[in-house]
Scaffold this motif. Structure first.
Motif, PDB file in Angstrom:
ATOM      1  N   LEU A  27      88.052 103.040  75.705  1.00 29.03           N
ATOM      2  CA  LEU A  27      88.981 102.173  76.434  1.00 29.03           C
ATOM      3  C   LEU A  27      90.433 102.685  76.467  1.00 29.03           C
ATOM      4  O   LEU A  27      91.034 102.729  77.536  1.00 29.03           O
ATOM      5  N   TYR A  33      91.358 101.310  83.094  1.00 29.24           N
ATOM      6  CA  TYR A  33      91.269 100.162  82.187  1.00 29.24           C
ATOM      7  C   TYR A  33      92.666  99.812  81.677  1.00 29.24           C
ATOM      8  O   TYR A  33      93.036  98.639  81.610  1.00 29.24           O
ATOM      9  N   ARG A  34      93.439 100.833  81.348  1.00 25.98           N
ATOM     10  CA  ARG A  34      94.790 100.580  80.843  1.00 25.98           C
ATOM     11  C   ARG A  34      95.653  99.898  81.911  1.00 25.98           C
ATOM     12  O   ARG A  34      96.471  99.048  81.599  1.00 25.98           O
ATOM     13  N   THR A  36      94.512  97.992  84.466  1.00 26.85           N
ATOM     14  CA  THR A  36      94.015  96.686  84.939  1.00 26.85           C
ATOM     15  C   THR A  36      93.667  95.715  83.817  1.00 26.85           C
ATOM     16  O   THR A  36      93.619  94.515  84.049  1.00 26.85           O
ATOM     17  N   GLU A  37      93.367  96.264  82.625  1.00 25.01           N
ATOM     18  CA  GLU A  37      92.861  95.459  81.495  1.00 25.01           C
ATOM     19  C   GLU A  37      91.577  94.722  81.881  1.00 25.01           C
ATOM     20  O   GLU A  37      91.328  93.612  81.427  1.00 25.01           O
ATOM     21  N   GLU A  38      90.775  95.324  82.739  1.00 23.66           N
ATOM     22  CA  GLU A  38      89.507  94.709  83.134  1.00 23.66           C
ATOM     23  C   GLU A  38      88.352  95.608  82.706  1.00 23.66           C
ATOM     24  O   GLU A  38      88.380  96.818  82.941  1.00 23.66           O
ATOM     25  N   GLU A  39      87.329  95.003  82.116  1.00 28.05           N
ATOM     26  CA  GLU A  39      86.165  95.779  81.671  1.00 28.05           C
ATOM     27  C   GLU A  39      85.456  96.452  82.843  1.00 28.05           C
ATOM     28  O   GLU A  39      84.861  97.505  82.683  1.00 28.05           O
ATOM     29  N   SER A  40      85.537  95.826  84.020  1.00 28.20           N
ATOM     30  CA  SER A  40      84.879  96.424  85.187  1.00 28.20           C
ATOM     31  C   SER A  40      85.537  97.747  85.577  1.00 28.20           C
ATOM     32  O   SER A  40      84.963  98.531  86.325  1.00 28.20           O
ATOM     33  N   SER A  42      86.497  99.870  83.176  1.00 30.10           N
ATOM     34  CA  SER A  42      86.373 100.705  81.978  1.00 30.10           C
ATOM     35  C   SER A  42      85.077 101.510  82.046  1.00 30.10           C
ATOM     36  O   SER A  42      84.133 101.113  82.739  1.00 30.10           O
ATOM     37  N   ARG A  44      82.726 101.879  79.730  1.00 30.94           N
ATOM     38  CA  ARG A  44      81.559 101.143  79.210  1.00 30.94           C
ATOM     39  C   ARG A  44      81.183  99.980  80.131  1.00 30.94           C
ATOM     40  O   ARG A  44      80.009  99.617  80.244  1.00 30.94           O
ATOM     41  N   GLY A  45      82.177  99.386  80.802  1.00 31.94           N
ATOM     42  CA  GLY A  45      81.888  98.308  81.753  1.00 31.94           C
ATOM     43  C   GLY A  45      81.106  98.845  82.944  1.00 31.94           C
ATOM     44  O   GLY A  45      80.131  98.244  83.397  1.00 31.94           O
ATOM     45  N   ARG A  46      81.529  99.996  83.442  1.00 28.34           N
ATOM     46  CA  ARG A  46      80.834 100.597  84.600  1.00 28.34           C
ATOM     47  C   ARG A  46      79.403 100.975  84.215  1.00 28.34           C
ATOM     48  O   ARG A  46      78.477 100.788  85.004  1.00 28.34           O
ATOM     49  N   ALA A  48      77.628  99.506  81.909  1.00 25.57           N
ATOM     50  CA  ALA A  48      76.873  98.240  81.792  1.00 25.57           C
ATOM     51  C   ALA A  48      76.408  97.780  83.174  1.00 25.57           C
ATOM     52  O   ALA A  48      75.278  97.295  83.342  1.00 25.57           O
ATOM     53  N   LEU A  49      77.272  97.961  84.174  1.00 27.26           N
ATOM     54  CA  LEU A  49      76.913  97.556  85.543  1.00 27.26           C
ATOM     55  C   LEU A  49      75.829  98.465  86.116  1.00 27.26           C
ATOM     56  O   LEU A  49      74.891  97.992  86.781  1.00 27.26           O
ATOM     57  N   PHE A  67      83.931  98.488  92.045  1.00 27.74           N
ATOM     58  CA  PHE A  67      84.132  98.897  90.647  1.00 27.74           C
ATOM     59  C   PHE A  67      83.848 100.400  90.469  1.00 27.74           C
ATOM     60  O   PHE A  67      84.512 101.073  89.700  1.00 27.74           O
TER      61      PHE A  67
ATOM     62  N   ALA B  26      84.271  90.524  75.848  1.00 27.63           N
ATOM     63  CA  ALA B  26      84.775  90.956  77.162  1.00 27.63           C
ATOM     64  C   ALA B  26      83.653  91.585  77.986  1.00 27.63           C
ATOM     65  O   ALA B  26      83.498  91.291  79.173  1.00 27.63           O
ATOM     66  N   ILE B  27      82.863  92.418  77.350  1.00 25.28           N
ATOM     67  CA  ILE B  27      81.798  93.093  78.106  1.00 25.28           C
ATOM     68  C   ILE B  27      80.687  92.091  78.479  1.00 25.28           C
ATOM     69  O   ILE B  27      80.110  92.163  79.552  1.00 25.28           O
ATOM     70  N   LEU B  30      81.822  90.311  81.538  1.00 27.31           N
ATOM     71  CA  LEU B  30      81.629  91.131  82.739  1.00 27.31           C
ATOM     72  C   LEU B  30      80.185  90.998  83.225  1.00 27.31           C
ATOM     73  O   LEU B  30      79.934  90.816  84.424  1.00 27.31           O
ATOM     74  N   ARG B  31      79.250  91.079  82.277  1.00 20.88           N
ATOM     75  CA  ARG B  31      77.829  90.956  82.675  1.00 20.88           C
ATOM     76  C   ARG B  31      77.565  89.584  83.296  1.00 20.88           C
ATOM     77  O   ARG B  31      76.897  89.473  84.319  1.00 20.88           O
ATOM     78  N   GLU B  49      87.844  87.078  81.075  1.00 20.83           N
ATOM     79  CA  GLU B  49      87.690  88.408  80.459  1.00 20.83           C
ATOM     80  C   GLU B  49      89.062  89.042  80.225  1.00 20.83           C
ATOM     81  O   GLU B  49      89.308  89.643  79.182  1.00 20.83           O
ATOM     82  N   LYS B  50      89.946  88.847  81.177  1.00 17.25           N
ATOM     83  CA  LYS B  50      91.284  89.424  81.052  1.00 17.25           C
ATOM     84  C   LYS B  50      92.027  88.811  79.858  1.00 17.25           C
ATOM     85  O   LYS B  50      92.710  89.505  79.103  1.00 17.25           O
ATOM     86  N   THR B  53      90.649  90.204  76.721  1.00 19.20           N
ATOM     87  CA  THR B  53      91.136  91.574  76.510  1.00 19.20           C
ATOM     88  C   THR B  53      92.563  91.561  75.973  1.00 19.20           C
ATOM     89  O   THR B  53      92.920  92.328  75.080  1.00 19.20           O
ATOM     90  N   ARG B  56      92.467  90.740  72.410  1.00 20.73           N
ATOM     91  CA  ARG B  56      92.051  91.898  71.609  1.00 20.73           C
ATOM     92  C   ARG B  56      93.224  92.870  71.413  1.00 20.73           C
ATOM     93  O   ARG B  56      93.443  93.374  70.309  1.00 20.73           O
ATOM     94  N   ARG B  57      93.995  93.041  72.481  1.00 19.87           N
ATOM     95  CA  ARG B  57      95.170  93.933  72.360  1.00 19.87           C
ATOM     96  C   ARG B  57      96.159  93.387  71.333  1.00 19.87           C
ATOM     97  O   ARG B  57      96.762  94.136  70.573  1.00 19.87           O
TER      98      ARG B  57
END
Lengths: 396, 69
Positions: A27, A33-34, A36-40, A42, A44-46, A48-49, A67, B26-27, B30-31, B49-50, B53, B56-57
């Motif tokens: 991350l 990711y830095r 947007t701060e969104e897992e989608s 990131s 690992r998020g991509r 997972a998708l 994404f 968070a993950i 997303l799912r 999720e945001k 996150t 967490r930061r």
């Protein structure tokens, strides 16, 4: 491609897909990711998708495509990953699948990439664009959006010096870089000749490496260009590349084409810094460069080729250098990324520019034309490191 | 190591666990977002999720402060 891969929706290798354990160590190294701060956005998020699509739990919809398109493909996550997840290979294959369904990349973008494989047409078209630029017929507001440099060359000096003796090394000149940054090629040729090497360029000069086509999911075009490029470099002399993005692509032909000939070809490819570092003692260096130089590692040199360290050897011999404190994060150029995702690319660039300014160095060295143009657009004085060596050896 | 240092280490460990749990959450979000077809629900998951996150930061910042970074 195996039967297992043929059966899956995205055509991904299941072994590569399960390697990610979602630990999140990628991350901090992911520029999107830095931003947007969104897992989608990131790695690992991509992944997972991608897994959800492969498992039939998720349909390929607009959000999924978005994404995947938001990835800059810097592969900084691969360097950070303790499980050695091959994220780049997963993302490239996903894009090839989406590209084959015409789901990523606009029609205009695909059309714009077509001339890259026709070098003479590209040079003529580029010069025409240069004329239009001088006549102010291309609005200033549109130029960054199209990824155009501030001053497109109308005329180019011939490539040289070239040797008429048996070739010790080839210089790969590529497509857009030859049109817009031939001065870098000529600096590379002068420095290579100064080491005593007999250097040549192939007939017909540039053959596009296909890197931008891979980014756009145009796998068939990329493979066709790879076959043409390989044919342009006969023999077994090293193929020296002064564009990190092209070098990474040429080194990946073994994987792209899956043939022994492609693997042999890829093994001949060297970034010009890699080629030059062990030959520095052959150069007569009698002075040093006048300014401190900040070293910006292009992602395709640092994370993909992992060949950024030789430039430290080369540059420290001719200049005082400064390192960035951002752990080699992306500048946001990403091939055509700055054109397709301008807002995100701009935000990533802002962070990079801050890191460069913190060094206090007035000049930035970047071994990739895309990064160089993109960072120049933010008002920085960016040069290819080979130009700095050339200036020390031969004057400005 | 004194009792106070032991306590600090335990606190850091607990914060690291929290950071990991927030990352996992968070993950998961997303799912869950991708499994719903309702755009409003999807946007709701994304906003949550945001927030997770950011939390967490903040926890990671706290760990950094305790580490003296």
């Amino acid at each position: 491609m195996s039967e297992t891969l043929m059966r899956t929706v995205l055509g991904l290798d299941p072994d590569k897909l399960v390697a990610c354990v979602s630990c999140g160590l990628c991350l901090p190294h992911c520029p999107t990711y830095r931003a947007t701060e969104e897992e989608s956005a990131s790695p690992r998020g991509r992944i997972a998708l991608m897994r959800a699509v492969e498992a039939g739990e998720l349909a390929i919809d607009e959000d999924f495509v978005r994404f995947m398109e938001r990835c800059v493909m810097c592969r900084g996550c691969e360097t950070a990953c303790p499980s050695a997840v091959q994220f780049g290979a997963l993302m490239e294959q996903t894009r090839v699948t989406l590209g084959s369904q015409r789901r990523i990349g606009s029609r205009w973008m695909r059309l714009a990439l077509k001339p890259l494989g026709h070098h003479r047409l590209l040079l003529v078209g580029s010069s025409a664009l240069g004329v239009l630029q001088r006549l102010r017929m291309i609005p200033m507001s549109v130029q960054p959006r199209l990824g155009l440099p501030a001053r497109i060359p109308i005329r180019r000096a011939p490539l040289g010096p070239l040797s008429d003796r048996p070739t010790d090394a080839w210089l790969y000149t590529g497509c857009v870089m030859d049109a817009w940054q031939r001065d870098v090629h000529n600096a590379a040729l002068r420095v290579m000749a100064a080491t005593g090497a007999n250097v040549n360029v192939p007939d017909g000069q540039g053959a596009c490496c296909g890197a931008l086509h891979v980014h756009m999911g145009m796998g068939g075009d990329a493979r066709r260009l790879a076959v043409r490029t390989m044919a342009a470099f006969p023999g077994d002399a090293p193929i020296v590349v002064d564009s990190a993005g092209c070098g990474a692509q040429l080194k990946d032909y073994g994987h792209l084409l899956g043939t022994e000939a492609a693997r042999v070809f890829s093994a001949r490819v060297r970034d010009v810094g890699e080629w030059l570092a062990p030959r520095m003692n052959t150069l007569r260096i009698s002075k040093r460069f006048g300014s401190v130089v900040a070293i910006q590692d292009p992602c395709h040199l640092r994370h993909v080729q992992r060949a950024h360290l030789p430039w430290r050897i080369v540059l420290s011999a001719v200049a005082d250098t400064a390192e960035l404190d951002d752990d080699g994060r992306c500048c946001g150029a990403g091939g055509s990324y700055s054109i397709t995702q301008p807002e995100l690319a701009g935000s990533i660039r802002d962070t990079k520019v801050e890191a460069i300014r913190r060094t206090g160095a007035p000049i930035v060295a970047s071994a990739n034309p895309g990064c160089s143009m993109w960072l120049s657009g933010a008002g920085l004085d960016v040069r290819h490191p080979i130009q700095i060596v050339d200036e020390v050896l031969h004057g400005p | 190591m004194g009792r106070s240092e032991d306590g600090d280490q335990a606190l850091r460990d607990r914060l690291r666990d929290c950071s990991e749990a927030l990352g996992d959450r968070a993950i998961e979000l997303l799912r869950e977002a991708m499994q719903t077809k309702d755009p409003d629900a999807r946007a709701g998951f994304a906003a949550l999720e945001k927030r997770v996150t950011r939390a967490r930061r903040a926890v990671e910042k706290a760990i950094g402060l305790l580490d003296g970074d």
